[in-house]
Scaffold this motif. Structure first.
Motif, short mmCIF file in Angstrom:
data_model
loop_
_atom_site.label_atom_id
_atom_site.label_comp_id
_atom_site.label_asym_id
_atom_site.label_seq_id
_atom_site.Cartn_x
_atom_site.Cartn_y
_atom_site.Cartn_z
N MET A 79 11.00 3.70 -1.85
CA MET A 79 11.93 4.12 -2.89
C MET A 79 13.22 3.30 -2.87
SD MET A 79 12.65 5.94 -5.50
CE MET A 79 11.51 7.30 -5.64
N ILE A 80 13.68 2.95 -1.66
CA ILE A 80 14.90 2.15 -1.55
C ILE A 80 14.70 0.78 -2.19
CG2 ILE A 80 16.53 1.08 0.06
CD1 ILE A 80 16.70 4.11 0.02
N THR A 81 13.57 0.15 -1.93
CA THR A 81 13.34 -1.19 -2.46
C THR A 81 13.01 -1.15 -3.96
OG1 THR A 81 11.05 -1.02 -1.65
CG2 THR A 81 12.63 -2.20 -0.26
N VAL A 82 12.35 -0.09 -4.41
CA VAL A 82 12.11 0.07 -5.84
C VAL A 82 13.43 0.24 -6.58
CG1 VAL A 82 11.16 1.67 -7.57
CG2 VAL A 82 9.76 0.96 -5.63
N GLY A 117 5.81 -8.31 -10.05
CA GLY A 117 5.28 -8.71 -8.74
C GLY A 117 6.02 -8.03 -7.60
N LEU A 118 7.34 -7.97 -7.72
CA LEU A 118 8.15 -7.33 -6.68
C LEU A 118 7.80 -5.85 -6.54
CD1 LEU A 118 11.55 -8.98 -7.61
CD2 LEU A 118 10.37 -9.29 -5.43
N LEU A 119 7.67 -5.16 -7.66
CA LEU A 119 7.36 -3.73 -7.61
C LEU A 119 5.96 -3.48 -7.07
CD1 LEU A 119 9.01 -2.61 -10.97
CD2 LEU A 119 9.81 -2.13 -8.64
N LEU A 120 5.03 -4.39 -7.33
CA LEU A 120 3.71 -4.27 -6.73
C LEU A 120 3.79 -4.35 -5.21
CD1 LEU A 120 1.20 -6.36 -8.92
CD2 LEU A 120 1.11 -3.91 -8.44
N ALA A 127 -4.02 -3.39 0.78
CA ALA A 127 -3.56 -4.68 1.30
C ALA A 127 -3.83 -5.82 0.33
CB ALA A 127 -4.23 -4.96 2.65
N PHE A 128 -4.95 -5.75 -0.39
CA PHE A 128 -5.26 -6.81 -1.35
C PHE A 128 -4.27 -6.77 -2.52
CE2 PHE A 128 -7.50 -8.76 -4.92
CZ PHE A 128 -7.98 -9.92 -4.35
N LEU A 129 -3.93 -5.57 -2.99
CA LEU A 129 -2.95 -5.42 -4.06
C LEU A 129 -1.58 -5.92 -3.59
CD1 LEU A 129 -2.38 -4.32 -6.93
CD2 LEU A 129 -1.81 -2.12 -5.85
N PHE A 130 -1.25 -5.63 -2.34
CA PHE A 130 0.01 -6.12 -1.76
C PHE A 130 0.05 -7.64 -1.80
CE2 PHE A 130 2.21 -7.73 2.06
CZ PHE A 130 3.49 -7.18 1.87
N TYR A 131 -1.06 -8.27 -1.45
CA TYR A 131 -1.11 -9.73 -1.44
C TYR A 131 -0.99 -10.30 -2.86
CZ TYR A 131 -2.62 -14.49 -0.48
OH TYR A 131 -2.67 -15.86 -0.39
N ILE A 132 -1.63 -9.65 -3.82
CA ILE A 132 -1.53 -10.09 -5.21
C ILE A 132 -0.07 -10.02 -5.67
CG2 ILE A 132 -2.13 -9.51 -7.60
CD1 ILE A 132 -4.38 -10.86 -6.09
N GLY A 133 0.60 -8.92 -5.37
CA GLY A 133 2.01 -8.79 -5.73
C GLY A 133 2.87 -9.83 -5.04
N TRP A 134 2.55 -10.10 -3.76
CA TRP A 134 3.29 -11.10 -2.98
C TRP A 134 3.26 -12.47 -3.65
CZ3 TRP A 134 5.93 -10.30 1.63
CH2 TRP A 134 6.26 -11.42 2.38
N ILE A 244 16.71 -9.86 -3.93
CA ILE A 244 15.49 -9.04 -3.91
C ILE A 244 14.36 -9.67 -3.12
CG2 ILE A 244 13.91 -7.68 -5.31
CD1 ILE A 244 15.77 -8.11 -7.70
N MET A 245 14.07 -10.96 -3.37
CA MET A 245 12.85 -11.53 -2.83
C MET A 245 12.82 -11.55 -1.30
SD MET A 245 10.94 -15.01 -3.97
CE MET A 245 9.31 -15.40 -3.37
N LEU A 246 13.95 -11.81 -0.65
CA LEU A 246 13.93 -11.82 0.82
C LEU A 246 13.64 -10.44 1.38
CD1 LEU A 246 16.69 -10.57 2.34
CD2 LEU A 246 17.72 -12.63 1.42
N LYS A 247 13.91 -9.38 0.57
CA LYS A 247 13.61 -8.02 1.02
C LYS A 247 12.11 -7.78 1.13
CE LYS A 247 18.07 -7.43 0.68
NZ LYS A 247 18.50 -8.57 -0.11
N MET A 248 11.31 -8.63 0.45
CA MET A 248 9.86 -8.52 0.59
C MET A 248 9.44 -8.72 2.04
SD MET A 248 8.80 -10.77 -2.78
CE MET A 248 7.14 -11.08 -2.18
N GLY A 249 10.06 -9.67 2.72
CA GLY A 249 9.74 -9.92 4.12
C GLY A 249 10.14 -8.77 5.01
N ILE A 250 11.35 -8.24 4.78
CA ILE A 250 11.82 -7.10 5.57
C ILE A 250 10.90 -5.89 5.35
CG2 ILE A 250 13.75 -5.50 5.91
CD1 ILE A 250 15.59 -7.77 4.87
#
Length: 488
Positions: A79-82, A117-120, A127-134, A244-250
């Motif tokens: 929720m925080i990242t969304v 992509g970020l919201l995905l 995990a596959f959906l996560f990779y697609i969003g990534w 936003i994008m660096l938060k994907m790694g965190i």
């Protein structure tokens, strides 16, 4: 309530298609979409129960042969990242209003496509959906930087693309291996959490994921793509990358790495903390020497993310909660800083500190908002940066006192080089270049006033953000600890 998440995910994607064919109205269509997405996100926050459960869940068969589902949901961590994503996208779009871009409709459509992509990434429970969003989040920002960036944009973006794709391939190998170990032969997040992997398996899976996440954050020594990319990217691209994008790694570390391979984290976590702390000191020292203000802020971001990473790998509630708050605060502050520098650069055609000076005399409103954002960045008590960095340092202190002492240098060093940058740009005498500088106006005022309000409000009253993530963070740490007991 699953329909709410469907709207949240696909509204920006549909809007991106509409924006692409909107011609001169593209930026207004994009802004309306961004505001609408923020309204949906705020509605989700209001209707969110702050416990450890996952809510607004959707789960539809997608590629059934391989056990792939379109499975997504939101808990207190996501929720925080969304909220961060949907808050910053309209701010970044509004900040871009003052520029005239070639192929403007494509520019704003790519921002909205990246939002999807970020919201995905932040909601995927497969995990596959996560990779697609990534990967889906990477492609639009690559084109934004490659088409509308600076003179060295092609060379710099090839380096950025190679780094991130290489990291993604390591992660894909880890995901495929986990799939093969899963008796159910699917990519469901809970099934992967429940896998029984020995210490050796967890060790190499740790590195397959960690490299991908460390590149995206980035932390030392996976950071070398970042300063050049931030400098050469257009302002909106830099804001998207840093805010936003660096938060994907965190987020990836928290959501996927810790609960899937806790024994790997236990074994290699000290290495990750050491790399994070080295990055704090290294990036801070490099920031001292920067003559270009944009590169200085880029290195400052590496230092701040290093502290967030150290707090996460400390594996305690304070460090994890600090990471949650600081993800939001850092995103707001760094977008504000890069926007201020973009205003200066667009007027004076330079971000070289030595060529500036005295801007506060001719632009007092810019001087005030710049100072407020900067004080949030250096974690002044009462600003949004304080509570996050305080909790992060508490978390690292519980891990080890010397780690906390060295990590705490990020606050001391940051205050010195950021205030020195402010002095060089805003104070002193005006010169032939800065004497004609005009103060902020129109959408510049609106954007910076919104950012300053967030800096102050979240600094004075951070409780709602802490409350949203608290139960989910505690549940995650309990999962990690229980799995460690079973492995050991």
């Amino acid at each position: 309530m699953g329909q709410l998440l469907i709207i949240l995910l696909f509204l920006p994607l549909v809007s991106a298609v509409i924006t692409a064919f909107s011609g001169r109205s593209a930026k207004y269509v994009a802004l309306i979409s961004g505001i609408a997405s923020l309204a949906v996100a705020l509605f989700a926050v209001v209707n969110f129960t702050a416990d450890s459960s996952t809510q607004f869940v959707i789960n539809y068969p997608w590629i059934a042969t391989f056990g792939i589902n379109f499975h997504a949901g939101i808990d207190g961590i996501s929720m925080i990242t969304v909220l961060l994503t949907n808050l910053l996208i309209p701010i970044i779009i509004l900040a871009s209003f003052k520029h005239q871009y070639k192929q403007e409709s494509a520019f704003f459509a790519l921002i909205l496509a990246m939002q999807t992509g970020l919201l995905l990434v932040f909601t995927a429970m497969d995990a596959f959906l996560f990779y697609i969003g990534w990967e889906a989040a990477l492609i639009p920002v690559y084109f934004i930087c490659a088409i509308w960036g600076g003179k060295d944009r092609i060379k710099v973006n090839i380096k950025f693309f190679v780094y991130t794709v290489a990291g993604s391939l390591f992660m894909l190998l880890g995901i495929i291996y986990l799939y093969l170990q899963n008796p159910a032969h699917n990519f469901d997040i809970q099934a992967l959490y429940n896998l029984s992997l020995d210490s050796q398996q967890q060790g190499w899976i740790f590195w397959s994921f960690f490299i991908a996440f460390a590149i995206k954050m980035p932390i030392f020594p996976f950071h070398t793509w970042q300063p050049d990319t931030y400098t050469e990217a257009p302002a909106a691209g830099t804001m998207l990358l840093s805010g936003i994008m660096l938060k994907m790694g965190i987020y990836g570390v928290i959501r996927w790495l810790l609960p899937i391979v806790p024994a790997g984290v236990q074994h290699w976590g000290e290495t990750a903390i050491i790399l994070s702390i080295i990055g704090i000191v290294y990036a801070s020292l490099i920031a001292f020497k920067q003559r270009n203000a944009k590169r200085l802020v880029a290195y400052s971001s590496i230092a701040h993310v290093g502290l967030i990473s150290a707090g996460i790998f400390a594996l305690n509630t304070q460090g994890m909660q600090g990471a949650m708050v600081q993800m939001l605060s850092h995103g707001i502050n760094v977008v504000g800083l890069f926007f201020v520098l973009d205003i200066i650069s667009s007027r004076l055609k330079t971000n070289t500190i030595e060529e500036l000076g005295g801007i506060a005399k001719v632009a007092p409103q810019l001087a005030i908002v710049f100072l407020i954002i900067l004080l949030g960045t250096v974690a002044l008590p009462g600003t949004n940066g304080f509570i996050g960095e305080f909790l992060l340092l508490m978390g690292v202190y519980q891990y080890g006192i010397w780690a906390a002492v060295i990590a705490g240098l990020t606050i001391i060093f940051g205050a010195v080089y950021m205030l020195r940058m402010y002095q060089g740009i805003m104070l002193g005498k005006t010169n032939d270049l800065t004497i004609g500088f005009t103060d902020i106006q129109g959408t510049e005022k609106i954007t910076l006033y919104i950012i300053c309000a967030l800096v102050i409000i979240l600094g004075v009253y951070p409780k709602p953000i802490l409350h949203i993530s608290e139960a989910a963070v505690q549940h995650l740490l309990e999962q990690v600890n229980q799995k460690l007991i079973s492995v050991n």
